[in-house]
Design a protein around this motif. Structure first.
Motif, PDB file in Angstrom:
ATOM      1  N   THR A   1       0.837  -1.209   0.000  1.00 13.21           N
ATOM      2  CA  THR A   1       0.000   0.000   0.000  1.00 13.21           C
ATOM      3  C   THR A   1       0.866   1.250   0.000  1.00 13.21           C
ATOM      4  O   THR A   1       0.605   2.210  -0.738  1.00 13.21           O
ATOM      5  CB  THR A   1      -0.935  -0.005   1.217  1.00 13.21           C
ATOM      6  OG1 THR A   1      -1.811  -1.141   1.128  1.00 13.21           O
ATOM      7  CG2 THR A   1      -1.771   1.265   1.263  1.00 13.21           C
TER       8      THR A   1
ATOM      9  N   ASP B   1       2.417   1.652  -3.476  1.00 11.13           N
ATOM     10  CA  ASP B   1       1.445   2.011  -4.503  1.00 11.13           C
ATOM     11  C   ASP B   1       1.008   3.459  -4.398  1.00 11.13           C
ATOM     12  O   ASP B   1       0.505   4.032  -5.366  1.00 11.13           O
ATOM     13  CB  ASP B   1       0.225   1.086  -4.400  1.00 11.13           C
ATOM     14  CG  ASP B   1      -0.564   1.012  -5.700  1.00 11.13           C
ATOM     15  OD1 ASP B   1       0.066   1.056  -6.779  1.00 11.13           O
ATOM     16  OD2 ASP B   1      -1.808   0.906  -5.645  1.00 11.13           O
ATOM     17  N   ASN B   2       1.197   4.055  -3.227  1.00 11.11           N
ATOM     18  CA  ASN B   2       0.800   5.450  -3.035  1.00 11.11           C
ATOM     19  C   ASN B   2       1.947   6.433  -3.214  1.00 11.11           C
ATOM     20  O   ASN B   2       1.784   7.630  -2.933  1.00 11.11           O
ATOM     21  CB  ASN B   2       0.171   5.621  -1.645  1.00 11.11           C
ATOM     22  CG  ASN B   2      -1.273   5.162  -1.615  1.00 11.11           C
ATOM     23  OD1 ASN B   2      -2.183   5.906  -1.936  1.00 11.11           O
ATOM     24  ND2 ASN B   2      -1.477   3.902  -1.232  1.00 11.11           N
TER      25      ASN B   2
ATOM     26  N   GLN C   1      -2.702   4.383  -8.352  1.00 15.80           N
ATOM     27  CA  GLN C   1      -2.827   3.291  -7.391  1.00 15.80           C
ATOM     28  C   GLN C   1      -3.346   2.030  -8.095  1.00 15.80           C
ATOM     29  O   GLN C   1      -4.431   1.514  -7.802  1.00 15.80           O
ATOM     30  CB  GLN C   1      -3.737   3.684  -6.227  1.00 15.80           C
ATOM     31  CG  GLN C   1      -3.091   4.614  -5.222  1.00 15.80           C
ATOM     32  CD  GLN C   1      -3.000   6.051  -5.726  1.00 15.80           C
ATOM     33  OE1 GLN C   1      -4.002   6.639  -6.115  1.00 15.80           O
ATOM     34  NE2 GLN C   1      -1.799   6.618  -5.718  1.00 15.80           N
TER      35      GLN C   1
ATOM     36  N   THR D   1      -3.653  -1.183  -5.584  1.00 18.64           N
ATOM     37  CA  THR D   1      -4.539  -1.161  -4.413  1.00 18.64           C
ATOM     38  C   THR D   1      -5.886  -0.514  -4.682  1.00 18.64           C
ATOM     39  O   THR D   1      -6.741  -0.496  -3.806  1.00 18.64           O
ATOM     40  CB  THR D   1      -3.856  -0.426  -3.242  1.00 18.64           C
ATOM     41  OG1 THR D   1      -3.487   0.903  -3.659  1.00 18.64           O
ATOM     42  CG2 THR D   1      -2.614  -1.177  -2.790  1.00 18.64           C
TER      43      THR D   1
ATOM     44  N   ARG E   1      -8.130   2.557  -7.364  1.00 16.01           N
ATOM     45  CA  ARG E   1      -8.201   3.997  -7.612  1.00 16.01           C
ATOM     46  C   ARG E   1      -9.462   4.628  -7.034  1.00 16.01           C
ATOM     47  O   ARG E   1      -9.505   5.819  -6.785  1.00 16.01           O
ATOM     48  CB  ARG E   1      -8.131   4.266  -9.121  1.00 16.01           C
ATOM     49  CG  ARG E   1      -6.853   3.733  -9.787  1.00 16.01           C
ATOM     50  CD  ARG E   1      -6.847   4.022 -11.274  1.00 16.01           C
ATOM     51  NE  ARG E   1      -5.679   3.452 -11.939  1.00 16.01           N
ATOM     52  CZ  ARG E   1      -5.624   2.204 -12.419  1.00 16.01           C
ATOM     53  NH1 ARG E   1      -6.697   1.419 -12.319  1.00 16.01           N
ATOM     54  NH2 ARG E   1      -4.535   1.750 -13.005  1.00 16.01           N
TER      55      ARG E   1
ATOM     56  N   LYS F   1     -10.753  -0.087  -3.932  1.00 18.31           N
ATOM     57  CA  LYS F   1      -9.884  -0.296  -2.777  1.00 18.31           C
ATOM     58  C   LYS F   1     -10.467  -1.347  -1.836  1.00 18.31           C
ATOM     59  O   LYS F   1      -9.765  -2.231  -1.332  1.00 18.31           O
ATOM     60  CB  LYS F   1      -9.662   1.017  -2.036  1.00 18.31           C
ATOM     61  CG  LYS F   1      -8.837   2.041  -2.799  1.00 18.31           C
ATOM     62  CD  LYS F   1      -8.717   3.342  -2.019  1.00 18.31           C
ATOM     63  CE  LYS F   1      -8.030   4.429  -2.840  1.00 18.31           C
ATOM     64  NZ  LYS F   1      -6.633   4.096  -3.149  1.00 18.31           N
TER      65      LYS F   1
END
Length: 221
Positions: free
Chosen positions: A76, A79-80, A85, A88, A90, A95
């Motif tokens: 996470t 991915d941020n 994203q 995980t 968008r 999410k």
């Protein structure tokens, strides 16, 4: 940005983070430090106090000393780091679904196969496997095979574990498949949708790279 990851290069849980790093183009920014699972270095008091209370790898250490343990938390974070994203989700719905299916892949496949390995096989050896319950391990293996059948049924209806796109949930199921291969768990041959999905995701460079590291040889855990 400099990242440091404590792991074992052919560990099935660390493999998931390495796949995510490759998907995000971040492998070159990471310094890896080996934690020898066979010697139980992840179970020492020092490791637990400094890096992971649960005594597991992988663990991510940031430049300022911040520690992030557990696979999903690390992915996470990674991915941020940008505005896409893709792993995980968008949207809020994506999410939620991706996290839901990631945990399902862990609880129904990878973690139960891990329990089987640590309880019903020699595991990491007598110096690490202080307590074993073979009956419990075999029960968990049966649960894992049922979990794989569930995912086969799911993948008959959609291309990826959480829907139409490759995500953290697929990486979790890949982790389970890698673990099964490493310790010679036979996946039923009639799970054709599961095998078709696995063949497709292995074409991704991020996944192929991990398989090429020796995951089909359980002695390299």
């Amino acid at each position: 940005m400099s990242l440091k990851i404590y792991d074992w290069p052919t560990g099935p849980f660390p493999a998931r983070v390495r796949i995510a790093l490759a998907e995000k183009g971040l492998l070159e920014q990471v310094q890896f430090e080996r934690i020898n699972l066979w010697k139980g270095e992840h179970k020492t008091a020092e490791f637990k106090a400094k890096l992971s209370y649960s005594g597991t790898v992988p663990v991510l250490e940031l430049e300022d000393g911040t520690i992030i343990a557990e696979v999903n938390a690390i992915i996470t974070f990674l991915d941020n780091l940008d505005d896409d994203q893709s792993l995980t989700g968008r949207t809020p719905a994506q999410k939620g679904i991706i996290l839901n299916m990631t945990r399902r892949a862990e609880l129904e496949v990878q973690e139960v196969i891990s329990t089987y390995f640590h309880n019903a096989t020699p595991g990491l050896g007598p110096d690490v496997e202080i307590y074993q319950n073979k009956e419990w391990g075999l029960y968990q293996l049966a649960k894992g095979l049922r979990g794989l059948r569930h995912f086969d049924e799911l993948l008959q209806k959609q291309p990826y574990v959480a829907g139409d796109e490759f995500s953290m949930a697929d990486i979790a199921l890949v982790g389970g498949m890698l673990f099964a291969a490493m310790i010679d768990v036979e996946v039923p041959s009639d799970l054709t949708a599961l095998f078709a999905w696995y063949k497709r995701v292995q074409e991704r460079p991020s996944v192929k790279q991990q398989i090429d590291r020796g995951f089909l040889d359980g002695s390299k855990l």
